[in-house]
Design a protein around this motif. Structure first.
Motif, PDB file in Angstrom:
ATOM      1  N   ALA A 128       0.631  -4.567   9.190  1.00 42.63           N
ATOM      2  CA  ALA A 128      -0.477  -4.856   8.791  1.00 42.63           C
ATOM      3  C   ALA A 128      -0.431  -6.033   7.917  1.00 42.63           C
ATOM      4  O   ALA A 128      -1.173  -6.704   7.533  1.00 42.63           O
ATOM      5  CB  ALA A 128      -1.275  -3.947   7.668  1.00 42.63           C
ATOM      6  N   ASN A 129       0.715  -6.427   7.446  1.00 43.41           N
ATOM      7  CA  ASN A 129       1.212  -7.457   6.431  1.00 43.41           C
ATOM      8  C   ASN A 129       1.052  -8.788   7.126  1.00 43.41           C
ATOM      9  O   ASN A 129       1.571  -8.902   8.185  1.00 43.41           O
ATOM     10  CB  ASN A 129       2.492  -7.117   5.820  1.00 43.41           C
ATOM     11  N   ASN A 130       0.352  -9.776   6.596  1.00 41.20           N
ATOM     12  CA  ASN A 130       0.365 -11.087   7.170  1.00 41.20           C
ATOM     13  C   ASN A 130       1.459 -11.844   6.470  1.00 41.20           C
ATOM     14  O   ASN A 130       1.547 -13.245   6.872  1.00 41.20           O
ATOM     15  CB  ASN A 130      -0.740 -11.673   6.816  1.00 41.20           C
ATOM     16  N   GLN A 131       2.484 -11.512   5.855  1.00 43.67           N
ATOM     17  CA  GLN A 131       3.325 -12.029   5.124  1.00 43.67           C
ATOM     18  C   GLN A 131       4.634 -11.250   5.508  1.00 43.67           C
ATOM     19  O   GLN A 131       5.072 -10.471   4.354  1.00 43.67           O
ATOM     20  CB  GLN A 131       3.122 -12.383   3.701  1.00 43.67           C
ATOM     21  N   ILE A 132       5.340 -11.415   6.570  1.00 41.61           N
ATOM     22  CA  ILE A 132       6.513 -10.468   7.022  1.00 41.61           C
ATOM     23  C   ILE A 132       7.658 -10.895   5.992  1.00 41.61           C
ATOM     24  O   ILE A 132       8.416  -9.851   5.686  1.00 41.61           O
ATOM     25  CB  ILE A 132       6.965 -10.809   8.475  1.00 41.61           C
ATOM     26  N   MET A 133       7.897 -11.984   5.575  1.00 38.41           N
ATOM     27  CA  MET A 133       8.747 -12.346   4.491  1.00 38.41           C
ATOM     28  C   MET A 133       8.565 -11.409   3.240  1.00 38.41           C
ATOM     29  O   MET A 133       9.455 -11.003   2.465  1.00 38.41           O
ATOM     30  CB  MET A 133       8.696 -13.983   4.133  1.00 38.41           C
ATOM     31  N   VAL A 134       7.393 -11.307   2.909  1.00 33.69           N
ATOM     32  CA  VAL A 134       7.054 -10.392   1.632  1.00 33.69           C
ATOM     33  C   VAL A 134       7.710  -8.911   2.073  1.00 33.69           C
ATOM     34  O   VAL A 134       8.068  -8.199   1.216  1.00 33.69           O
ATOM     35  CB  VAL A 134       5.830 -10.440   1.253  1.00 33.69           C
ATOM     36  N   VAL A 174      -0.720   0.799   4.382  1.00 33.99           N
ATOM     37  CA  VAL A 174      -2.094   0.603   5.353  1.00 33.99           C
ATOM     38  C   VAL A 174      -1.738   0.310   6.611  1.00 33.99           C
ATOM     39  O   VAL A 174      -1.089  -0.531   7.065  1.00 33.99           O
ATOM     40  CB  VAL A 174      -2.975  -0.739   4.683  1.00 33.99           C
ATOM     41  N   ARG A 175      -2.372   1.115   7.639  1.00 37.62           N
ATOM     42  CA  ARG A 175      -2.189   0.982   9.081  1.00 37.62           C
ATOM     43  C   ARG A 175      -2.994  -0.519   9.638  1.00 37.62           C
ATOM     44  O   ARG A 175      -3.752  -1.141   8.826  1.00 37.62           O
ATOM     45  CB  ARG A 175      -3.147   1.852   9.831  1.00 37.62           C
ATOM     46  N   ALA A 176      -2.504  -1.063  10.693  1.00 34.44           N
ATOM     47  CA  ALA A 176      -3.051  -2.242  11.162  1.00 34.44           C
ATOM     48  C   ALA A 176      -4.261  -2.169  11.870  1.00 34.44           C
ATOM     49  O   ALA A 176      -4.977  -3.123  12.204  1.00 34.44           O
ATOM     50  CB  ALA A 176      -1.714  -2.773  12.319  1.00 34.44           C
ATOM     51  N   ASP A 177      -4.578  -0.649  12.185  1.00 33.10           N
ATOM     52  CA  ASP A 177      -5.837  -0.504  12.681  1.00 33.10           C
ATOM     53  C   ASP A 177      -6.692   0.350  12.004  1.00 33.10           C
ATOM     54  O   ASP A 177      -7.658   0.927  12.301  1.00 33.10           O
ATOM     55  CB  ASP A 177      -5.715   0.295  13.954  1.00 33.10           C
ATOM     56  N   ALA A 178      -6.710   0.048  10.467  1.00 29.35           N
ATOM     57  CA  ALA A 178      -7.456   0.718   9.608  1.00 29.35           C
ATOM     58  C   ALA A 178      -8.905   0.129   9.507  1.00 29.35           C
ATOM     59  O   ALA A 178      -8.990  -0.959   9.963  1.00 29.35           O
ATOM     60  CB  ALA A 178      -6.859   0.677   8.054  1.00 29.35           C
ATOM     61  N   THR A 179      -9.767   0.801   9.325  1.00 26.33           N
ATOM     62  CA  THR A 179     -11.346   0.410   9.196  1.00 26.33           C
ATOM     63  C   THR A 179     -11.542  -0.191   8.027  1.00 26.33           C
ATOM     64  O   THR A 179     -11.354   0.219   6.849  1.00 26.33           O
ATOM     65  CB  THR A 179     -12.210   1.698   9.284  1.00 26.33           C
ATOM     66  N   ILE A 180     -12.112  -1.291   8.093  1.00 24.52           N
ATOM     67  CA  ILE A 180     -12.506  -2.121   6.964  1.00 24.52           C
ATOM     68  C   ILE A 180     -13.830  -2.133   6.787  1.00 24.52           C
ATOM     69  O   ILE A 180     -14.747  -2.892   7.806  1.00 24.52           O
ATOM     70  CB  ILE A 180     -11.899  -3.610   6.979  1.00 24.52           C
ATOM     71  N   ALA A 181     -14.615  -1.850   5.436  1.00 22.74           N
ATOM     72  CA  ALA A 181     -16.136  -1.869   5.506  1.00 22.74           C
ATOM     73  C   ALA A 181     -16.553  -3.372   5.544  1.00 22.74           C
ATOM     74  O   ALA A 181     -15.848  -4.422   4.955  1.00 22.74           O
ATOM     75  CB  ALA A 181     -16.184  -1.416   4.266  1.00 22.74           C
ATOM     76  N   GLY A 182     -17.700  -3.637   6.505  1.00 24.07           N
ATOM     77  CA  GLY A 182     -18.081  -5.039   6.384  1.00 24.07           C
ATOM     78  C   GLY A 182     -17.586  -5.703   7.609  1.00 24.07           C
ATOM     79  O   GLY A 182     -17.979  -7.033   7.888  1.00 24.07           O
ATOM     80  N   SER A 183     -16.595  -5.390   8.291  1.00 26.94           N
ATOM     81  CA  SER A 183     -16.211  -5.807   9.624  1.00 26.94           C
ATOM     82  C   SER A 183     -16.477  -5.305  10.877  1.00 26.94           C
ATOM     83  O   SER A 183     -16.013  -5.982  11.877  1.00 26.94           O
ATOM     84  CB  SER A 183     -14.655  -5.879   9.414  1.00 26.94           C
ATOM     85  N   GLU A 184     -17.462  -4.411  10.914  1.00 27.03           N
ATOM     86  CA  GLU A 184     -17.710  -3.941  11.874  1.00 27.03           C
ATOM     87  C   GLU A 184     -18.732  -4.695  12.957  1.00 27.03           C
ATOM     88  O   GLU A 184     -18.721  -4.373  14.241  1.00 27.03           O
ATOM     89  CB  GLU A 184     -18.217  -2.331  11.733  1.00 27.03           C
ATOM     90  N   ILE A 185     -19.208  -5.556  12.380  1.00 22.65           N
ATOM     91  CA  ILE A 185     -20.249  -6.472  13.064  1.00 22.65           C
ATOM     92  C   ILE A 185     -19.400  -7.425  14.214  1.00 22.65           C
ATOM     93  O   ILE A 185     -20.032  -7.350  15.233  1.00 22.65           O
ATOM     94  CB  ILE A 185     -21.186  -7.261  12.127  1.00 22.65           C
ATOM     95  N   VAL A 186     -18.509  -8.013  13.527  1.00 25.28           N
ATOM     96  CA  VAL A 186     -17.923  -9.019  14.225  1.00 25.28           C
ATOM     97  C   VAL A 186     -16.542  -8.668  14.833  1.00 25.28           C
ATOM     98  O   VAL A 186     -16.176  -8.996  16.059  1.00 25.28           O
ATOM     99  CB  VAL A 186     -17.547 -10.509  13.518  1.00 25.28           C
ATOM    100  N   ALA A 187     -15.762  -8.138  14.121  1.00 22.00           N
ATOM    101  CA  ALA A 187     -14.275  -7.835  14.321  1.00 22.00           C
ATOM    102  C   ALA A 187     -14.140  -7.023  15.562  1.00 22.00           C
ATOM    103  O   ALA A 187     -14.791  -5.805  15.705  1.00 22.00           O
ATOM    104  CB  ALA A 187     -13.540  -7.157  13.092  1.00 22.00           C
ATOM    105  N   ALA A 188     -13.382  -7.302  16.418  1.00 25.10           N
ATOM    106  CA  ALA A 188     -12.905  -6.673  17.689  1.00 25.10           C
ATOM    107  C   ALA A 188     -12.388  -5.465  17.197  1.00 25.10           C
ATOM    108  O   ALA A 188     -11.648  -5.372  16.066  1.00 25.10           O
ATOM    109  CB  ALA A 188     -12.152  -7.428  18.721  1.00 25.10           C
ATOM    110  N   GLU A 200       9.393   1.436  11.452  1.00 24.59           N
ATOM    111  CA  GLU A 200       8.137   0.871  10.916  1.00 24.59           C
ATOM    112  C   GLU A 200       6.872   1.019  11.948  1.00 24.59           C
ATOM    113  O   GLU A 200       6.848   0.514  13.046  1.00 24.59           O
ATOM    114  CB  GLU A 200       8.196  -0.611  10.633  1.00 24.59           C
ATOM    115  N   PRO A 201       5.734   1.658  11.608  1.00 24.87           N
ATOM    116  CA  PRO A 201       4.740   2.052  12.623  1.00 24.87           C
ATOM    117  C   PRO A 201       4.157   0.922  13.061  1.00 24.87           C
ATOM    118  O   PRO A 201       3.978  -0.110  12.172  1.00 24.87           O
ATOM    119  CB  PRO A 201       3.793   2.925  11.598  1.00 24.87           C
ATOM    120  N   GLN A 202       3.485   0.908  14.290  1.00 19.22           N
ATOM    121  CA  GLN A 202       2.858   0.055  15.049  1.00 19.22           C
ATOM    122  C   GLN A 202       3.424  -1.589  14.877  1.00 19.22           C
ATOM    123  O   GLN A 202       2.795  -2.634  15.296  1.00 19.22           O
ATOM    124  CB  GLN A 202       1.566   0.016  14.323  1.00 19.22           C
ATOM    125  N   SER A 203       4.689  -1.552  14.759  1.00 19.98           N
ATOM    126  CA  SER A 203       5.476  -2.931  14.707  1.00 19.98           C
ATOM    127  C   SER A 203       6.192  -3.087  15.921  1.00 19.98           C
ATOM    128  O   SER A 203       6.429  -2.103  16.696  1.00 19.98           O
ATOM    129  CB  SER A 203       6.319  -2.961  13.488  1.00 19.98           C
TER     130      SER A 203
END
Length: 542
Positions: A389-395, A416-430, A519-522
């Motif tokens: 889920a991290n967009n900063q692998i260095m971190v 946090v999972r890379a496929d977790a549900t985020i409120a407000g993203s259901e309209i556009v996000a694939a 590391e899950p989903q990686s």
């Protein structure tokens, strides 16, 4: 967290060379020579560039005579039954709602808008945001926009155009001297360029303010199909607004805040650039307005404009903010620091500390402090990003070594999972859009909470400037705790140590409990990158 172009480009370049080496077992000498050529040309281009920090800036301060505005009248009397040092707060976790509130407030502005951001992208939400500022200025509203310079590459002409509007003034915090050779400028002037303004604030008519973790970009508001950020803002009314306005003025007038003319190559006719930008953004708006996302935002704007005063929780608070002097190496050691009130709040815990930080790099001293808390009988829980889920692998490479000592002490860690549900993203996000936690918050004893821009990492603590608010409210602190409890089982992996002291991850796979030993989903490549960064001596910059 490294979130600036210098290190991001260095990261891409380094990883690209490594990837090429492992794929082809060789790197062509010609490519290296070409790179040296490019760097030499960049050095020549940047060599004579400077920022004139003494360039004259018009004097201005937050407007105090705004009691006759719609917002002042709307919220008048809302806090009369509370002590004078209480303010009203409302949290915003839904991305679409967070955008709609900003647009609705800009539309309601009558006297002033003060906006301060680390990142403002020229994407769907960025254009909508800028258009809302421009239209407010057209109505006679004074607009002050303060941007950090890390992600403004290629924006100079448009910013100069906006700045040419009689009711808009733009300042850039700690700008790069060279506009065309930022990479080299960052290397030669690293001690200055490395320090960034990470604050986020949006204040309307000195009556309502919005602070938190969100920058202005599609991923923060559920408008991207390939990425969705879970984030948290807080809307404030009452005396906290004047505190934020005072903070904004301090940054606005600071020596590191520069007028566009002090460093940028100005267009021949900024007014033409303004009209070009207005035309392009208006056309983009027409195209956007036919989408489901626009319909959802519009509906949310109407709801926001009709919001009830009872939605605000009134509580004592403390604005937590770094002095802008932190951006100057020679002054940073004595500059007022956001870490002072944050540590006071956490160390006053009696029962429980819940920390949400997307970029969690506690370092040796941080690990020791958290372990000491846990051993004193205080239950400590950490929520951060998984590697996937991290967009900063260095971190993530900087964070990974802290897991074992924290877990051995009994501290709970959820990633946090890379496929977790985020409120407000259901309209556009694939469905396969990557989730990234971006919320920066903590709750102490379910009695007080922090919401802001501060990450629990060395960069937020020692290098970047940060902003947030500590709210002494059982209701809001409990909301954060309950959010964690409700979301963690399906939205995160619990990290634990097995009987052999090995890291394991417990989570759900199609509703079934599973235990994973990687590391899950990686991917293997992600794990290699994180491992590589783990051995580099760069923790102080993360």
């Amino acid at each position: 967290m490294i979130k600036h172009a210098i290190e991001a480009r260095a990261q891409i370049g380094l990883l690209g060379l490594l990837h090429l080496h492992f794929k082809n077992n060789t790197i062509k000498v010609s490519a290296v020579l070409k790179l040296i050529q490019i760097l030499a040309l960049a050095a020549l281009a940047a060599g004579c560039s400077t920022v004139d920090f003494d360039y004259p800036k018009p004097e201005s301060s937050a407007l105090s005579e705004t009691q006759d505005t719609y917002l002042a009248k709307h919220f008048r009397g809302a806090g009369d039954s509370y002590p004078e040092d209480y303010a009203g707060f409302q949290t915003l976790s839904d991305g679409i709602e967070a955008l709609s509130v900003r647009l609705a407030l800009a539309d309601l502005a009558e006297k002033s808008i003060d906006a301060q951001y680390y990142l403002l992208k020229k994407d769907v939400t960025g254009k909508a945001f800028v258009l809302s500022l421009l239209r407010a200025a057209d109505r006679g509203v004074r607009v002050r926009l303060l941007l950090d310079d890390m992600f403004t590459g290629g924006y100079d002409a448009g910013l100069a155009g906006l700045d040419s509007h009689p009711n808009i003034e733009i300042r850039i915090f700690n700008p790069f001297a060279s506009r065309s050779a930022r990479f080299w400028d960052g290397i030669t002037g690293f001690s200055r360029i490395n320090r960034r303004m990470h604050n986020k604030s949006f204040t309307i008519d000195n009556q309502v303010t919005l602070i938190g973790g969100r920058n202005i970009a599609d991923e923060y508001f559920g408008a991207r199909k390939d990425a969705k950020f879970g984030d948290l803002d807080v809307l404030g009314i009452g005396p906290v607004v004047q505190d934020v306005s005072s903070m904004f003025d301090t940054y606005w007038k600071h020596e590191r805040s520069a007028a566009i003319n002090a460093f940028a190559k100005m267009p021949e006719d900024p007014a033409i650039e303004l009209e070009r930008l207005r035309k392009a953004f208006t056309q983009a708006e027409k195209e956007i307005m036919t989408t489901r996302y626009a319909a959802a935002v519009t509906e949310s704007i109407i709801t926001s404009a009709q919001g009830e005063l009872g939605m605000f929780t009134w509580a004592p608070y403390q604005l937590a903010v770094d002095s802008p002097d932190k951006s100057i190496s020679s002054k940073s050691a004595t500059a007022a620091s956001i870490t002072t009130p944050l540590l006071e709040s956490i160390l006053a815990a009696k029962k429980e500390v819940l920390i949400i930080s997307p970029y969690f790099v506690p370092g040796k001293s941080g690990v020791e402090a958290l372990v000491k808390l846990q051993e004193s009988g205080i239950a400590v829980t950490i929520i951060t990003n998984s590697l996937a889920a991290n967009n900063q692998i260095m971190v993530h490479g900087g964070y990974a070594p802290s897991r074992k000592p924290l877990l051995q002490a009994g501290i709970k860690i959820y990633e946090v999972r890379a496929d977790a549900t985020i409120a407000g993203s259901e309209i556009v996000a694939a469905d396969d859009a990557k989730t990234t936690l971006h919320t920066k918050a903590f709750a102490v004893d379910r009695k007080e909470a922090f919401i802001g821009s501060f990450n629990f990492d060395p960069r937020s603590a020692n290098i970047n400037t940060e902003l947030g608010v500590i709210i002494r409210s059982e209701k809001i602190a409990t909301e954060i705790a309950v959010l964690i409890e409700e979301k963690a089982p399906a939205g995160a992996f619990e990290v634990f140590l097995n009987d052999d002291n090995k890291l394991r991850w417990r989570g759900l796979d199609n509703g079934v409990d599973v235990v994973l030993d990687k590391e899950p989903q990686s991917t293997q490549w992600q794990r290699f990158q994180a491992g590589f960064y783990r051995i580099l001596p760069i923790d102080s910059q993360l």
